[in-house]
Write an enzyme that holds these catalytic residues in place. Structure first.
Site, PDB file in Angstrom:
ATOM      1  N   HIS A  42      -0.401  -8.868   0.793  1.00 49.07           N
ATOM      2  CA  HIS A  42      -1.433  -9.011   1.823  1.00 49.07           C
ATOM      3  C   HIS A  42      -2.116 -10.376   1.791  1.00 49.07           C
ATOM      4  O   HIS A  42      -2.837 -10.722   2.711  1.00 49.07           O
ATOM      5  CB  HIS A  42      -2.471  -7.889   1.655  1.00 49.07           C
ATOM      6  CG  HIS A  42      -1.814  -6.563   1.428  1.00 49.07           C
ATOM      7  ND1 HIS A  42      -1.566  -6.072   0.165  1.00 49.07           N
ATOM      8  CD2 HIS A  42      -1.297  -5.670   2.294  1.00 49.07           C
ATOM      9  CE1 HIS A  42      -0.931  -4.903   0.267  1.00 49.07           C
ATOM     10  NE2 HIS A  42      -0.755  -4.635   1.544  1.00 49.07           N
ATOM     11  N   THR A  46      -1.855  -8.856  10.819  1.00 46.59           N
ATOM     12  CA  THR A  46      -0.452  -8.722  11.251  1.00 46.59           C
ATOM     13  C   THR A  46      -0.045  -7.297  11.591  1.00 46.59           C
ATOM     14  O   THR A  46       1.012  -7.082  12.189  1.00 46.59           O
ATOM     15  CB  THR A  46       0.494  -9.228  10.136  1.00 46.59           C
ATOM     16  OG1 THR A  46       0.182  -8.514   8.937  1.00 46.59           O
ATOM     17  CG2 THR A  46       0.364 -10.708   9.917  1.00 46.59           C
ATOM     18  N   SER A  57       5.644  -0.133   4.240  1.00 43.43           N
ATOM     19  CA  SER A  57       5.570  -0.101   2.771  1.00 43.43           C
ATOM     20  C   SER A  57       6.146   1.189   2.187  1.00 43.43           C
ATOM     21  O   SER A  57       6.062   1.414   0.978  1.00 43.43           O
ATOM     22  CB  SER A  57       4.101  -0.260   2.341  1.00 43.43           C
ATOM     23  OG  SER A  57       3.262   0.580   3.115  1.00 43.43           O
ATOM     24  N   GLU A  92      -5.828  -8.115   3.665  1.00 44.41           N
ATOM     25  CA  GLU A  92      -5.267  -9.210   4.476  1.00 44.41           C
ATOM     26  C   GLU A  92      -6.384  -9.939   5.226  1.00 44.41           C
ATOM     27  O   GLU A  92      -6.385 -11.169   5.324  1.00 44.41           O
ATOM     28  CB  GLU A  92      -4.232  -8.676   5.479  1.00 44.41           C
ATOM     29  CG  GLU A  92      -3.620  -9.808   6.293  1.00 44.41           C
ATOM     30  CD  GLU A  92      -2.739  -9.347   7.442  1.00 44.41           C
ATOM     31  OE1 GLU A  92      -2.383  -8.149   7.511  1.00 44.41           O
ATOM     32  OE2 GLU A  92      -2.403 -10.200   8.285  1.00 44.41           O
ATOM     33  N   HIS A 124     -10.100  -4.860   4.782  1.00 43.66           N
ATOM     34  CA  HIS A 124      -8.667  -4.846   4.455  1.00 43.66           C
ATOM     35  C   HIS A 124      -8.334  -6.144   3.707  1.00 43.66           C
ATOM     36  O   HIS A 124      -8.823  -7.212   4.075  1.00 43.66           O
ATOM     37  CB  HIS A 124      -7.836  -4.727   5.739  1.00 43.66           C
ATOM     38  CG  HIS A 124      -6.382  -4.521   5.474  1.00 43.66           C
ATOM     39  ND1 HIS A 124      -5.547  -5.551   5.095  1.00 43.66           N
ATOM     40  CD2 HIS A 124      -5.614  -3.405   5.496  1.00 43.66           C
ATOM     41  CE1 HIS A 124      -4.326  -5.066   4.912  1.00 43.66           C
ATOM     42  NE2 HIS A 124      -4.336  -3.766   5.151  1.00 43.66           N
ATOM     43  N   SER A 150      -2.450   2.434   3.928  1.00 47.59           N
ATOM     44  CA  SER A 150      -1.539   1.542   4.646  1.00 47.59           C
ATOM     45  C   SER A 150      -1.933   1.419   6.116  1.00 47.59           C
ATOM     46  O   SER A 150      -1.790   2.362   6.904  1.00 47.59           O
ATOM     47  CB  SER A 150      -0.107   2.078   4.523  1.00 47.59           C
ATOM     48  OG  SER A 150       0.737   1.385   5.407  1.00 47.59           O
ATOM     49  N   SER A 151      -2.388   0.233   6.481  1.00 43.56           N
ATOM     50  CA  SER A 151      -2.850  -0.004   7.848  1.00 43.56           C
ATOM     51  C   SER A 151      -1.720   0.235   8.854  1.00 43.56           C
ATOM     52  O   SER A 151      -1.876   0.977   9.827  1.00 43.56           O
ATOM     53  CB  SER A 151      -3.374  -1.439   7.943  1.00 43.56           C
ATOM     54  OG  SER A 151      -3.551  -1.810   9.267  1.00 43.56           O
ATOM     55  N   ASN A 152      -0.571  -0.375   8.617  1.00 41.23           N
ATOM     56  CA  ASN A 152       0.502  -0.267   9.622  1.00 41.23           C
ATOM     57  C   ASN A 152       1.001   1.166   9.762  1.00 41.23           C
ATOM     58  O   ASN A 152       1.369   1.585  10.854  1.00 41.23           O
ATOM     59  CB  ASN A 152       1.632  -1.250   9.310  1.00 41.23           C
ATOM     60  CG  ASN A 152       2.541  -0.771   8.202  1.00 41.23           C
ATOM     61  OD1 ASN A 152       3.509  -0.071   8.457  1.00 41.23           O
ATOM     62  ND2 ASN A 152       2.224  -1.105   6.959  1.00 41.23           N
ATOM     63  N   HIS A 201       0.824  -1.220   0.000  1.00 39.05           N
ATOM     64  CA  HIS A 201       0.000   0.000   0.000  1.00 39.05           C
ATOM     65  C   HIS A 201       0.853   1.262   0.000  1.00 39.05           C
ATOM     66  O   HIS A 201       0.888   2.001   0.974  1.00 39.05           O
ATOM     67  CB  HIS A 201      -0.930  -0.007   1.226  1.00 39.05           C
ATOM     68  CG  HIS A 201      -1.999  -1.043   1.149  1.00 39.05           C
ATOM     69  ND1 HIS A 201      -2.471  -1.731   2.242  1.00 39.05           N
ATOM     70  CD2 HIS A 201      -2.709  -1.509   0.090  1.00 39.05           C
ATOM     71  CE1 HIS A 201      -3.413  -2.568   1.871  1.00 39.05           C
ATOM     72  NE2 HIS A 201      -3.579  -2.466   0.567  1.00 39.05           N
TER      73      HIS A 201
HETATM   74  C1  2E7 Z   1       1.364  -6.980   3.705  1.00 40.62           C
HETATM   75  C2  2E7 Z   1       0.920  -7.153   4.975  1.00 40.62           C
HETATM   76  O1  2E7 Z   1       1.283  -2.619   2.198  1.00 40.62           O
HETATM   77  P1  2E7 Z   1       1.178  -2.171   3.615  1.00 40.62           P
HETATM   78  O2  2E7 Z   1       1.029  -0.741   3.890  1.00 40.62           O
HETATM   79  O3  2E7 Z   1       0.048  -3.054   4.258  1.00 40.62           O
HETATM   80  P2  2E7 Z   1      -0.963  -2.810   5.485  1.00 40.62           P
HETATM   81  O4  2E7 Z   1      -1.419  -4.201   5.820  1.00 40.62           O
HETATM   82  O5  2E7 Z   1      -0.219  -2.181   6.585  1.00 40.62           O
HETATM   83  O6  2E7 Z   1      -2.105  -1.978   4.981  1.00 40.62           O
HETATM   84  O7  2E7 Z   1       2.483  -2.623   4.408  1.00 40.62           O
HETATM   85  C3  2E7 Z   1       3.209  -3.779   4.148  1.00 40.62           C
HETATM   86  C4  2E7 Z   1       2.425  -4.995   4.421  1.00 40.62           C
HETATM   87  C5  2E7 Z   1       1.942  -5.236   5.679  1.00 40.62           C
HETATM   88  N1  2E7 Z   1       1.204  -6.292   5.940  1.00 40.62           N
HETATM   89  C6  2E7 Z   1       2.123  -5.865   3.431  1.00 40.62           C
HETATM   90 CL1  2E7 Z   1      -0.048  -8.477   5.344  1.00 40.62          CL
HETATM   91 FE1  F3S Z   2       4.937  -9.134   6.473  1.00 47.16          FE
HETATM   92 FE2  F3S Z   2       4.749  -7.684   8.625  1.00 47.16          FE
HETATM   93 FE3  F3S Z   2       5.858  -6.699   6.524  1.00 47.16          FE
HETATM   94  S1  F3S Z   2       3.258  -9.111   7.853  1.00 47.16           S
HETATM   95  S2  F3S Z   2       4.793  -7.653   4.842  1.00 47.16           S
HETATM   96  S3  F3S Z   2       6.617  -8.430   7.696  1.00 47.16           S
HETATM   97  S4  F3S Z   2       4.587  -5.580   7.954  1.00 47.16           S
END
Ligand code: 2E7
Ligand code: F3S
Length: 321
Positions: A79, A169, A271, A131, A129, A227-229, A46
Site C-alpha cells: 500500500h 487506486t 489480495s 495507501e 487507509h 481489504s478496500s478493493n 490485506h
Molecule cells: C495495495 C494497494 O491488500 P489489499 O486488499 O488492499 P486494499 O487497498 O484494497 O485495501 O489489495 C491489494 C492492494 C491493493 N491496493 C495492495 Cl495500494
Molecule cells: Fe497495485 Fe492495483 Fe493491485 S494498485 S496492488 S495492481 S489492486
C-alpha cells in the site's frame, strides 16, 4: 425456504493482481535469502490467509518502526508509505525492500512532481487507509482528502489555479467518477489524472462483477474485511440490486444467504488467494451446486519486476531489477 443452489459462476479476472504477486514474492524471497525474521510494515496485503502463511514462515508484521530491531530487514507493504516513514526507516539503517505497488509509486511520483510546480491536491480516498496515508504523506501539507461528494464543498485550498486530483487506486470506479464530477464543478480548472489512478485490477474486477450481477442471484466476494478493493466488489453487486457478501474463508459462508437462490456468482479481491476461492466452491457445492462455470472477462498480462537485491541462487543479476 429451502436451499436450491445449482450453479456457480466464477468471475474473471478475480483474485491476485500483479502488485500483490510482487509484494508476496518480495517477502518470500527476503525470507529465503536472508532468513527469518523479516519485518513487514503493515500487512503486506490485506488478507488474513496470506499474512498467517507468511507469519508461519517467519515474517513479523509491525505498524510502528520502534518495533523493528537494529540491523533488521524491513519490507514496506504493497500500500506504500509516507515520506516520514521512508526517511525514518533509512535513518535507522534497516535493510529495506519496498513492496509498494508500482502503480501507487506512480501516484507518489506524480504528486511530488506537481507539488514542485506549485500544485495543491484533492485526494479522493478513504480516511485512515494505509495507501491514503502513504500518498498524503508524500507532502507535508497541501493534500485535501475527500471521501464523498458532500466533502467537496468543505475543501479549502489556499489557491485554485493549481489544483490537481489524485485518487486511491482501489476506489469504486463509479463513486470516484461522481466525486470527480463534483470537484470539477466547484473547481473547473482542476487538473485530473491523465489516466485514472484507479488501477487496472480494480477496474477489471469491478467490471466483471457488474457483468455477472445480472446473471446471478447472489454474489460472494472472497476477501478480508480490511481489504478496500474487496469491499468495493461486494458493494458493486449490491448497488446493482444483487445481494453481495464478503467472506474471509469458506467457514464464513452462511447457509441462509442462499435460501431460494439457484445461481451464485463468485469473485475474489486482489489480495485473496485462489485456494480460498476453491474452498468456497467446495462448500457451495456441498449446498447443492452441480455446475461451476467461468465467465470470460478481460485478460490480464501485467507483471511488475522485483526490486534489486532479491535474486536467488543462480538467477542473473541483470534480469530482475
Ligand atoms: C495495495 C494497494 O491488500 P489489499 O486488499 O488492499 P486494499 O487497498 O484494497 O485495501 O489489495 C491489494 C492492494 C491493493 N491496493 C495492495 Cl495500494
Ligand atoms: Fe497495485 Fe492495483 Fe493491485 S494498485 S496492488 S495492481 S489492486
Amino acid at each position: 425456504m429451502s436451499t436450491v443452489v445449482q450453479n456457480i459462476l466464477l468471475a474473471e479476472p478475480r483474485g491476485f493482481c500483479a502488485g500483490v504477486d510482487r509484494a508476496i514474492e518480495i517477502v518470500e524471497r527476503a525470507l529465503t535469502k536472508f532468513g527469518a525474521p523479516i519485518y513487514v510494515r503493515h500487512e503486506i496485503v490485506h488478507n488474513t490467509y496470506v499474512v498467517d502463511n507468511l507469519k508461519a514462515k517467519g515474517a513479523i508484521f509491525i505498524e510502528d518502526l520502534d518495533d523493528v530491531p537494529e540491523g533488521a530487514t524491513l519490507v514496506f507493504s504493497a500500500h506504500g508509505v509516507s515520506r516520514a516513514v521512508q526517511k525514518e526507516a533509512v535513518a535507522r539503517g534497516f535493510q529495506i525492500f519496498d513492496a509498494t505497488c508500482p502503480l501507487v509509486t506512480k501516484v507518489h511520483v506524480e504528486v511530488a512532481k506537481l507539488a514542485k510546480e506549485g500544485y495543491e491536491f484533492i485526494m479522493i480516498g478513504h480516511k485512515g487507509h494505509p495507501e491514503v496515508e502513504g500518498t498524503m504523506g508524500q507532502l507535508d501539507d497541501g493534500i485535501h482528502l475527500v471521501e464523498e461528494v458532500e466533502d467537496v464543498a468543505r475543501v479549502t485550498p489556499r489557491q485554485t489555479e493549481r489544483l490537481a486530483v489524485v485518487t486511491q487506486t482501489t476506489l469504486s470506479v463509479d463513486d470516484a467518477a461522481h466525486i470527480a464530477t463534483a470537484i470539477k464543478a466547484r473547481f473547473p480548472t482542476v487538473r485530473e489524472p491523465k489516466h485514472q489512478d484507479i488501477c487496472y485490477a480494480t477496474q477489471n474486477r469491478q467490471d466483471a462483477v457488474k457483468l455477472m450481477s445480472s446473471q446471478v442471484d447472489i454474489v460472494i466476494v472472497v476477501g478480508s474485511p480490511t481489504s478496500s478493493n474487496s469491499n468495493r466488489l461486494a458493494e458493486v453487486a449490491r448497488k446493482l440490486g444483487t445481494p453481495g457478501y464478503m467472506v474471509d474463508s469458506a467457514e464464513d459462508l452462511q447457509e441462509e444467504w442462499f435460501d431460494g437462490f439457484s445461481r451464485v456468482g463468485l469473485t475474489a479481491g486482489a489480495s485473496a488467494p485462489e485456494i480460498l476461492v476453491r474452498q468456497v466452491v467446495e462448500r457451495i457445492k456441498a449446498l447443492g451446486a452441480v455446475s461451476v462455470r467461468t465467465m470470460p472477462g478481460q485478460p490480464e498480462t501485467v507483471k511488475f519486476p522485483l526490486p534489486k537485491g532479491l535474486k536467488l541462487g543462480s538467477e542473473d543479476d541483470e534480469t530482475t531489477n
